[in-house]
Write a protein that holds these residues in place. Structure first.
Motif, PDB file in Angstrom:
ATOM      1  N   CYS A  41       1.480   3.749-109.878  1.00  0.00           N
ATOM      2  CA  CYS A  41       0.092   3.355-109.610  1.00  0.00           C
ATOM      3  C   CYS A  41      -0.698   3.179-110.892  1.00  0.00           C
ATOM      4  CB  CYS A  41      -0.593   4.402-108.721  1.00  0.00           C
ATOM      5  SG  CYS A  41       0.007   4.428-107.019  1.00  0.00           S
ATOM      6  N   SER A  42      -0.378   3.978-111.898  1.00  0.00           N
ATOM      7  CA  SER A  42      -1.115   3.888-113.166  1.00  0.00           C
ATOM      8  C   SER A  42      -0.731   2.653-113.978  1.00  0.00           C
ATOM      9  CB  SER A  42      -0.860   5.142-114.005  1.00  0.00           C
ATOM     10  OG  SER A  42       0.486   5.180-114.467  1.00  0.00           O
ATOM     11  N   ARG A  69      -1.091  -0.325-113.247  1.00  0.00           N
ATOM     12  CA  ARG A  69      -2.025  -1.442-113.070  1.00  0.00           C
ATOM     13  C   ARG A  69      -2.856  -1.696-114.316  1.00  0.00           C
ATOM     14  NH1 ARG A  69      -4.334   0.670-107.208  1.00  0.00           N
ATOM     15  NH2 ARG A  69      -2.357   0.462-106.040  1.00  0.00           N
ATOM     16  N   ALA A  70      -3.101  -0.619-115.080  1.00  0.00           N
ATOM     17  CA  ALA A  70      -3.941  -0.756-116.272  1.00  0.00           C
ATOM     18  C   ALA A  70      -3.155  -1.218-117.491  1.00  0.00           C
ATOM     19  CB  ALA A  70      -4.617   0.584-116.573  1.00  0.00           C
ATOM     20  N   HIS A  71      -1.857  -1.425-117.357  1.00  0.00           N
ATOM     21  CA  HIS A  71      -1.022  -1.828-118.482  1.00  0.00           C
ATOM     22  C   HIS A  71      -0.812  -3.338-118.489  1.00  0.00           C
ATOM     23  CE1 HIS A  71      -0.276   2.471-118.372  1.00  0.00           C
ATOM     24  NE2 HIS A  71       0.386   2.402-119.524  1.00  0.00           N
ATOM     25  N   THR A 130       1.471  -6.886-118.753  1.00  0.00           N
ATOM     26  CA  THR A 130       2.637  -7.314-117.976  1.00  0.00           C
ATOM     27  C   THR A 130       3.935  -6.849-118.631  1.00  0.00           C
ATOM     28  OG1 THR A 130       1.433  -9.275-117.252  1.00  0.00           O
ATOM     29  CG2 THR A 130       3.812  -9.291-116.967  1.00  0.00           C
ATOM     30  N   GLN A 142       4.282  -3.176-118.108  1.00  0.00           N
ATOM     31  CA  GLN A 142       4.655  -2.890-116.728  1.00  0.00           C
ATOM     32  C   GLN A 142       6.149  -3.090-116.497  1.00  0.00           C
ATOM     33  OE1 GLN A 142       2.179  -5.372-114.283  1.00  0.00           O
ATOM     34  NE2 GLN A 142       0.363  -4.080-114.515  1.00  0.00           N
TER      35      GLN A 142
END
Length: 311
Positions: free
Chosen positions: A222-223, A225-227, A229, A232
């Motif tokens: 879930c965390s 999302r702030a990273h 692409t 991720q």
């Protein structure tokens, strides 16, 4: 603490009594063990000989996990390979207790290492600016000591209780290794309370840690999302490997120990998954999409070739 046992050895029925099946079992187990030992030791050697990888806590614990997998396999598989060559398969009482202790010792340590690896990924992804200060080498050393101590305490508690049980016959174990539930069926006393203890000491602990790991990886995903692409993809690749190993290890263990004390015909298949298949697949899971480890393996291979050519 001396048990009242009259049994000096146990007879293992193995996977099959059919000679043709036993020959196939011998070949499959032999090649599986060679691949497991070779793959896991290759990871240990690769990481140990690469300062860049060894300096990372993630790869440090990966090498530790691979070492535990190699040891865990060695506790059980060589005996299974040798037994497949004989019609009558026996193991001494002392050998059975040793196998039981060692198996739970390395498995218990591996449970803790998998938990530590999840914590390492949580810190790296959710608190990247504090990663180096949190995951310092002092903490890594402490966590490794906790893994050894936890595995030792878990297996010691198990073996102390087993040694209190009287085994006065029969001595035939319908399995290919010594494990808790098959032994409980041979004890000459009521083992209901001890069976509940096994569920608590092995089963519920597996469920608890497995649930914690799933929740922690859920938080990590879930965390993301702030990273970016690219970040991720890299995190998903790493966490995906960890989750696959966790599922492969914990699901069969939960199935085996979270239930009333009894044995089923398919227990042998489930045991094969976490005794043979999981240690065999772990090196593939961790390296197949990991560029750093694959590049380090190529460098190790080049060094070996250079040394061979010089000779």
């Amino acid at each position: 603490m001396q048990n009242q046992s009259f049994v000096t050895e146990f007879i293992l029925l193995g996977l099959s009594q059919n000679p043709n099946v036993q020959k196939k079992v011998f070949v499959i187990f032999l090649f599986s063990y060679m691949a497991t030992l070779g793959g896991n030791l290759l990871i240990v050697v690769t990481i140990s000989s690469s300062p860049a990888l060894l300096g990372s806590p993630m790869y440090f614990f990966l090498a530790f996990l691979s070492f535990l997998d190699a040891c865990f396999s060695t506790v059980n598989i060589p005996k299974m390979i040798v037994d497949s060559l004989y019609e009558k398969k026996t193991i001494s009482f002392e050998g059975c207790m040793t196998q039981l202790f060692a198996g739970h010792f390395f498995a218990g340590a591996e449970v803790i290492v998998l938990t530590v690896m999840a914590y390492d990924r949580y810190v790296a992804i959710c608190k990247p600016l504090h990663y180096s200060s949190i995951m310092n080498w002092r903490l890594c050393g402490i966590l490794m000591g906790v893994a050894w101590t936890g595995g030792f305490l878990h297996s010691t508690i198990q073996i102390i209780f087993v040694l209190q049980l009287p085994f006065c016959g029969p001595n035939v174990i319908d399995h290919f290794l010594c494990d808790l539930y098959p032994l409980l069926e041979l004890a000459c006393t009521d083992t209901y309370v001890f069976g509940l203890f096994v569920v608590a000491n092995s089963g519920f602990i597996c469920i608890l840690i497995f649930s914690i790991l799933l929740v922690s990886y859920g938080i990590i995903l879930c965390s993301l999302r702030a990273h970016s692409t690219a970040g991720q993809r890299k995190a998903l690749s790493t966490c995906g490997s960890h989750i696959a190993v966790v599922v492969l290890f914990f699901v069969p263990c939960i199935f085996t120990y979270v239930r009333p004390p009894s044995t089923f015909s398919f227990d042998k298949v489930v045991t094969i998954i976490y005794v043979i298949l999981t240690p065999l697949l772990n090196p593939l899971i961790y390296t197949i999409r990991n560029k750093e480890v694959k590049n380090a393996m190529r460098n190790v291979w080049k060094r070996i070739m250079v040394v061979c050519n010089e000779r």
